[in-house]
Enzyme design. Structure first.
Site, PDB file in Angstrom:
ATOM      1  N   GLU A  35       3.240  15.486 -21.543  1.00  0.00           N
ATOM      2  CA  GLU A  35       2.343  14.783 -21.087  1.00  0.00           C
ATOM      3  C   GLU A  35       1.297  14.344 -22.106  1.00  0.00           C
ATOM      4  OE1 GLU A  35       0.108  12.098 -19.033  1.00  0.00           O
ATOM      5  OE2 GLU A  35       1.956  12.903 -18.235  1.00  0.00           O
ATOM      6  N   GLY A  40      -0.700  14.892 -13.527  1.00  0.00           N
ATOM      7  CA  GLY A  40      -0.833  14.185 -12.198  1.00  0.00           C
ATOM      8  C   GLY A  40      -0.640  12.573 -12.593  1.00  0.00           C
ATOM      9  N   GLY A 187      -3.279 -11.625  -7.034  1.00  0.00           N
ATOM     10  CA  GLY A 187      -2.062 -11.145  -6.570  1.00  0.00           C
ATOM     11  C   GLY A 187      -2.459 -10.285  -5.225  1.00  0.00           C
ATOM     12  N   GLY A 189      -0.498  -8.100  -3.367  1.00  0.00           N
ATOM     13  CA  GLY A 189       0.469  -6.889  -2.949  1.00  0.00           C
ATOM     14  C   GLY A 189      -0.547  -5.775  -2.726  1.00  0.00           C
ATOM     15  N   ALA A 276      -3.905  -8.217 -10.394  1.00  0.00           N
ATOM     16  CA  ALA A 276      -2.941  -7.171  -9.722  1.00  0.00           C
ATOM     17  C   ALA A 276      -1.745  -7.847  -9.407  1.00  0.00           C
ATOM     18  CB  ALA A 276      -3.806  -6.633  -8.290  1.00  0.00           C
ATOM     19  N   HIS A 451      -0.626  11.783  24.992  1.00  0.00           N
ATOM     20  CA  HIS A 451      -1.490  10.755  25.485  1.00  0.00           C
ATOM     21  C   HIS A 451      -2.736  11.448  25.485  1.00  0.00           C
ATOM     22  CE1 HIS A 451      -3.280   7.504  27.832  1.00  0.00           C
ATOM     23  NE2 HIS A 451      -3.758   8.799  28.708  1.00  0.00           N
TER      24      HIS A 451
END
EC number: 1.8.1.4
Length: 472
Positions: A35, A40, A187, A189, A276, A451
Site C-alpha cells: 500500500e 483501507g 454527472g 451517478g 463526478a 409489523h
C-alpha cells in the site's frame, strides 16, 4: 535476490485488497499486501465511509430543521462545516487503524510503497515517504501469486479538469475549507447525487448537469424519475440531456457554459464545481505491458476468478472493471484467492450485486431493471408499493418512497428489485438473498414480514405483482 518470498502478494489495500489478504492468510498462504498511502484505500479513507459520515450529519441537520413536524421545538439550528468534516475524517481514521489491526491479527506483512511487476512472480516496491517507522518498504519481493487491487481514480474530462480549488473531485468535496453558497455537479451517478444531496441539505444552491436523458443512469427509469421529483422538490436544479462545454475560472468562482438539450446555451456562475463523471482504473506504472497483462479502456482483463492473461497474475475490484463497488471488490477477491487454493468457489454473478446511493431519499437496487428484463426477452410481472401505504414510513415522517419488483411471468423468478425511500440501502439485502437462493414469488408471498416495519413494503410489492396487494 528478493528480500522476502510469499505465496500471495496483494497490491493495494482498499476493501478488495485487504479482504483478499485476510482470506488468503486464513487459507494458510504466506501473505503480504502493498500500500502506498492509506490502509483501507480510497473507499475507507476518501469514499464510501467518510461520505456516509458527512451524509449522516446532513441527515441529522435536516431532521432538526423539521423538528416542528414531529411536535418538537429547536432554535438556533446551524452547523460548523469544519466540525462536520472533522467528524468524517475521524471516522475514516478509526477504521483505517482497524484495518491495520486486522493485518497484524492475521500475520499479514504490510509493505509500504508503490509496486510494479518486475517479472513473473517478482514485485518491485519503491518506498513510500509516509511509511511507519520500522515497516517493510522499498525492495524486491517474490510471490507465487500476485493479485492486483489497485482501484480507480476520478475521471477527468478534457477542458473540465479538476484543480483542487475551484473544480473539485470527491477528495476536495469531502473536506471543503468553507461551505460554498452555490455548486455545480457534473454527472448524476451515485457520487454526484450524494454530494448534491449533502450540500443542498446544508443550504447550498445546487445544479446537477447530466448528459443522458435520465439521472442515476444505471437505475430503473421509474425509480430515477421518482428520485428526481424528490430532489427537485428539495430545490436541486437538474438539467438532463445537457453538457458542460467549458469552465471559466475567476478568483473565487467559476462560470460554466452549459449546452442545453434544446440547443441553447446558459452561463451559470457558481462558487465551486464537482466533477463526478466516473472513475478510471489505476493501471499505469504497474509493469503490465512488459509482462503481457492485457488491458482494455483502463481496466485489466480478467476472468470470473480474477485470472489475467498472464499465469500467476490476478486482478480484482475497480481495476478489473465494473461495477466499481467496494462489496463487489471484496467478494471478487475472496473468489479469486479461494480459486487459487483450489476450493472451486462459485464465480461471482454480477447480475446479483446490489447498488446503493446514500442520498436523501436513498436508492437501492439489484438485478435487472424492467426495461433490461424486457430487452432480455422476459415476459414480466411488475409489482409496485408506495411508502405512503406503510404504517412505519408514515410514523417516521418518511411517506414518500417506492418499492418495485420485476418477476419472470412464466417461472416466478425474481429478476430485479428497485427501491427509493428511507433506509432502502438496508432493506435491499433481503432481495439480494432471495435472488441468490433462486426464490420465486411463492416463497416471498408466503414469508411473514414483521409489523410495523419498512420491510413490509417489499412484501406488498411482491403481492402487487401477482394481484394480491393489500394496503393500496
Amino acid at each position: 535476490m528478493a528480500e522476502r518470498g510469499y505465496d500471495v502478494i496483494v497490491i493495494g489495500a482498499g476493501p478488495g485488497g485487504y479482504v483478499t489478504a485476510i482470506r488468503s492468510a486464513q487459507l494458510g498462504f504466506r501473505t503480504a499486501i502493498v500500500e502506498k498511502s492509506h490502509l483501507g484505500g480510497i473507499c475507507l479513507n476518501w469514499g464510501c465511509i467518510p461520505t456516509k459520515a458527512l451524509l449522516r450529519s446532513a441527515e441529522v441537520y435536516g431532521l432538526m430543521s423539521h423538528a416542528k413536524e414531529f411536535g418538537l421545538s429547536a432554535s438556533g439550528i446551524g452547523f460548523d462545516i469544519g466540525a462536520v468534516v472533522k467528524r468524517s475524517r475521524g471516522v475514516a481514521g478509526q477504521l483505517s487503524q482497524g484495518v491495520g489491526f486486522l493485518m497484524r491479527k492475521n500475520k499479514i506483512d504490510v509493505i509500504w510503497g508503490t509496486a510494479r511487476l518486475a517479472g513473473k512472480g517478482r514485485v518491485q516496491v519503491a518506498a513510500a515517504e509516509n511509511a511507519p517507522k520500522g515497516a517493510l518498504g522499498g525492495g524486491d519481493y517474490e510471490a507465487k501469486h500476485v493479485i492486483l487491487a489497485t482501484g480507480a481514480r476520478p475521471r477527468a474530462l478534457p477542458g473540465l479538469e479538476p484543480d483542487g480549488k475551484l473544480v473539485w473531485t470527491y477528495f476536495e468535496a469531502m473536506a471543503p475549507d468553507a461551505m460554498p453558497k452555490s455548486l455545480l455537479v457534473i454527472g448524476s451517478g451515485a457520487i454526484g447525487i450524494e454530494f448534491a444531496s449533502f450540500y443542498r441539505t446544508l443550504g447550498a444552491e445546487v445544479t446537477v448537469v447530466e448528459i443522458l436523458p435520465q439521472i442515476l443512469p444505471v437505475e430503473d427509469a421509474e425509480i430515477a424519475a421518482h428520485a428526481r421529483k424528490r430532489f427537485e422538490k428539495q430545490g436541486i436544479r437538474i438539467l438532463t440531456e445537457a453538457k458542460v462545454a467549458k469552465l471559466d475560472k475567476g478568483a473565487n468562482d467559476v462560470t460554466a457554459t452549459i449546452e442545453l438539450k434544446d440547443g441553447k446555451t446558459e452561463a451559470l456562475k457558481v462558487d465551486r464545481v464537482i466533477s463526478a463523471v466516473g472513475v478510471v482504473g489505476n493501471v499505469e506504472g504497474l509493469g503490465l505491458e512488459e509482462l503481457g497483462v492485457r488491458t482494455e479502456r483502463g481496466i485489466i482483463l480478467a476472468d470470473p476468478f480474477g485470472r489475467t492473461s498472464v499465469e500467476g497474475v490476478y486482478a480484482i475490484g475497480d481495476v478489473a472493471g465494473p461495477p466499481m463497488l467496494a462489496h463487489k471488490a471484496e467478494h471478487e477477491g475472496v473468489v479469486c484467492v479461494e480459486a487459487i487454493k483450489g476450493l472451486h468457489p462459485h464465480a461471482m454473478d454480477k447480475a446479483k450485486i446490489p447498488g446503493c446511493t446514500y442520498c436523501n431519499p436513498q436508492i437501492a437496487s439489484v438485478g435487472l431493471t424492467e426495461a433490461k428484463a424486457r430487452e432480455a426477452g422476459h415476459e414480466v410481472k411488475v409489482g409496485r408499493f408506495p411508502f405512503v401505504g406503510n404504517g412505519k414510513a408514515i410514523a417516521l415522517g418518511e411517506p414518500e418512497g417506492l418499492v418495485k419488483t420485476v418477476f419472470d411471468a412464466k417461472t416466478g423468478q425474481l429478476l430485479g428489485a428497485h427501491m427509493v425511500g428511507a433506509e432502502v440501502t438496508e432493506l435491499v439485502q433481503g432481495f439480494v438473498i432471495a435472488m441468490n437462493l433462486e426464490t420465486t414469488e411463492e416463497e416471498l408471498i408466503q414469508a411473514v414480514f414483521p409489523h410495523p416495519t419498512l420491510s413490509e413494503t417489499m412484501h406488498e410489492s411482491v403481492l402487487d405483482a401477482y394481484g394480491r396487494v393489500i394496503h393500496v
